[in-house]
Enzyme design. Structure first.
Site, PDB file in Angstrom:
ATOM      1  N   SER A 129       2.355  -4.543   3.825  1.00 23.80           N
ATOM      2  CA  SER A 129       2.136  -4.302   5.329  1.00 23.80           C
ATOM      3  C   SER A 129       2.686  -3.167   5.993  1.00 23.80           C
ATOM      4  O   SER A 129       2.588  -3.167   6.979  1.00 23.80           O
ATOM      5  CB  SER A 129       2.435  -5.761   5.935  1.00 23.80           C
ATOM      6  OG  SER A 129       3.962  -5.615   5.828  1.00 23.80           O
ATOM      7  N   GLU A 169      -0.323  12.474  -7.519  1.00 27.00           N
ATOM      8  CA  GLU A 169      -1.429  12.265  -6.899  1.00 27.00           C
ATOM      9  C   GLU A 169      -1.784  13.121  -5.670  1.00 27.00           C
ATOM     10  O   GLU A 169      -0.921  14.066  -5.522  1.00 27.00           O
ATOM     11  CB  GLU A 169      -1.128  10.824  -6.220  1.00 27.00           C
ATOM     12  CG  GLU A 169      -1.824   9.534  -6.889  1.00 27.00           C
ATOM     13  CD  GLU A 169      -3.370   9.439  -6.758  1.00 27.00           C
ATOM     14  OE1 GLU A 169      -3.917  10.459  -6.207  1.00 27.00           O
ATOM     15  OE2 GLU A 169      -3.834   8.496  -7.078  1.00 27.00           O
ATOM     16  N   GLU A 174       2.777   2.302  10.904  1.00 27.93           N
ATOM     17  CA  GLU A 174       2.807   1.012  10.193  1.00 27.93           C
ATOM     18  C   GLU A 174       3.513  -0.081  10.895  1.00 27.93           C
ATOM     19  O   GLU A 174       3.580  -1.478  10.596  1.00 27.93           O
ATOM     20  CB  GLU A 174       4.019   1.311   9.112  1.00 27.93           C
ATOM     21  CG  GLU A 174       5.493   1.847   9.600  1.00 27.93           C
ATOM     22  CD  GLU A 174       6.506   2.195   8.451  1.00 27.93           C
ATOM     23  OE1 GLU A 174       7.110   1.234   8.136  1.00 27.93           O
ATOM     24  OE2 GLU A 174       6.372   3.292   8.289  1.00 27.93           O
ATOM     25  N   THR A 195       0.389  -2.069  12.477  1.00 27.81           N
ATOM     26  CA  THR A 195      -1.019  -2.175  11.821  1.00 27.81           C
ATOM     27  C   THR A 195      -0.601  -2.929  10.520  1.00 27.81           C
ATOM     28  O   THR A 195       0.848  -3.062  10.172  1.00 27.81           O
ATOM     29  CB  THR A 195      -1.575  -1.090  11.143  1.00 27.81           C
ATOM     30  OG1 THR A 195      -0.970  -0.185  10.296  1.00 27.81           O
ATOM     31  CG2 THR A 195      -2.149  -0.020  12.378  1.00 27.81           C
ATOM     32  N   ASP A 217      -9.566   5.254 -10.040  1.00 36.11           N
ATOM     33  CA  ASP A 217      -8.426   5.652  -9.122  1.00 36.11           C
ATOM     34  C   ASP A 217      -9.032   6.791  -8.111  1.00 36.11           C
ATOM     35  O   ASP A 217     -10.285   6.359  -7.678  1.00 36.11           O
ATOM     36  CB  ASP A 217      -7.364   6.173  -9.661  1.00 36.11           C
ATOM     37  CG  ASP A 217      -5.996   6.366  -8.998  1.00 36.11           C
ATOM     38  OD1 ASP A 217      -5.916   6.548  -7.813  1.00 36.11           O
ATOM     39  OD2 ASP A 217      -5.003   6.090  -9.507  1.00 36.11           O
ATOM     40  N   GLY A 262       2.082   0.228   5.262  1.00 41.51           N
ATOM     41  CA  GLY A 262       1.703   1.872   4.889  1.00 41.51           C
ATOM     42  C   GLY A 262       1.029   2.460   6.297  1.00 41.51           C
ATOM     43  O   GLY A 262       0.976   1.741   7.406  1.00 41.51           O
TER      44      GLY A 262
END
Length: 325
Positions: free
Chosen positions: A108, A46, A128, A131, A234, A110
């Site tokens: 929860s 990616e 992380e 948030t 994507d 990331g």
């Protein structure tokens, strides 16, 4: 009536394909050519991005490696190992720092961190710890702020969204919410249109923004396209003509849309009809050219083909974004 005389369905035409193309079958279509094999293993590649020296960086989501590719020699090296779980995108700031989006536990944890190209000088941009975002991708605007996608939710639980982070990285403002697995994000060349892919509901969002970059213009939020098939849209990028290139994950292809959201072309991965190289995730231009790179892998085919980058010539040159300003 005997079975021999009954009307019979047979696999012909598109139905022979592992991933049939139906609604887009009349589009201008080209098949990509191999550019570089990253690994003989099936890696979830990616986040293709180029720096000012035209080095290519990309990430491997599940293993956490950030790769660097010298495009002249095509030498692949490991730039660094992410200290955060499931890195999903890499972007480059104008000051040369790499901003890495990570998905965390997909629920929860990331966030986004910045480093130099060696993974050093670490700075938490979106933590992380305070948030609940599951951050998949981001795009800088010309002011140095950025939009990011929250990858949470699923088709019947739209917990995801798109948020804008101010140039000082201190303020996070929601732009659109209540969508299912917000994934790819891109800005038009004039920064008036925000494109977002919503993976698990197979939708393309076109968001017209006011001058403040966060307010949606009256009647400005539309869905110009509904995709079909498994899995869904994507990561994305744009060219200098404001065409949008959308990687279709699980389908081994990239769909191309004009600036109004109409499909105008598609790029196929070799072997897709036989179920090969289907996990196409991210298109990106070599800077200053119309040469488009597309990363994919063969995990769904027992990794027979490994992890590859393919290439084609696109409609126009790539848009030179924030890191080149």
């Amino acid at each position: 009536m005997t079975n021999q005389s009954l009307p019979k369905l047979t696999y012909t035409g598109a139905s022979k394909s592992a991933v049939p193309i139906i609604s887009e079958s009349e589009l201008q279509t080209v098949t990509a050519e191999p550019w570089l094999k990253i690994s003989d293993e099936g890696l979830q590649l990616e986040g293709l991005v180029f720096d000012r020296d035209h080095n290519l960086f990309l990430c491997e989501v599940f293993g956490g490696k950030i790769f660097k590719v010298d495009i002249d020699t095509k030498k692949v090296s490991t730039a660094f190992q992410s200290t955060k779980q499931n890195p999903a995108a890499v972007k480059i700031h104008k000051d040369g720092r790499l901003f890495t989006c990570y998905l965390g536990d997909f629920e929860s944890t990331g966030g986004i961190f910045a480093t130099d190209e060696h993974g050093e000088q670490f700075e938490e941009i979106i933590s992380e710890l305070n948030t609940e975002y599951c951050i998949d991708d981001m795009v800088f605007d010309s002011k140095g702020g950025f939009y990011f996608t929250d990858f949470r939710g699923y088709s019947t639980n739209p917990k995801g969204g798109v948020y804008y982070v101010s140039p000082d990285f201190k303020t996070v403002t929601p732009v659109i919410q209540n969508i299912s697995v917000a994934n790819g994000v891109a800005l038009s060349t004039d920064e008036k249109i925000l494109w977002v892919t919503e993976t698990t509901t197979n939708r393309l969002h076109r968001i017209q923004l006011e001058d403040d970059g966060v307010t949606i213009a009256p009647f400005g939020a539309t869905i110009p396209y509904y995709f079909t098939g498994h899995e869904g849209p994507d990561s994305v990028c744009i060219d200098s003509d404001d065409n949008l290139y959308v990687a279709m994950y699980g389908q081994g292809r990239v769909l191309v849309f004009n600036k109004r959201g109409y499909p105008i072309g598609q790029i196929l991965m070799p072997g897709r009809d036989e179920g090969k190289m289907l996990r196409s995730t991210h298109p990106q231009f070599i800077p200053g050219t119309n040469q488009l790179l597309i990363c994919t892998n063969d995990i769904e085919n027992d990794s027979e083909g490994g992890s590859m980058i393919y290439t084609v010539e696109a409609f126009a040159k790539g848009h030179e974004s924030y890191q080149f300003q």
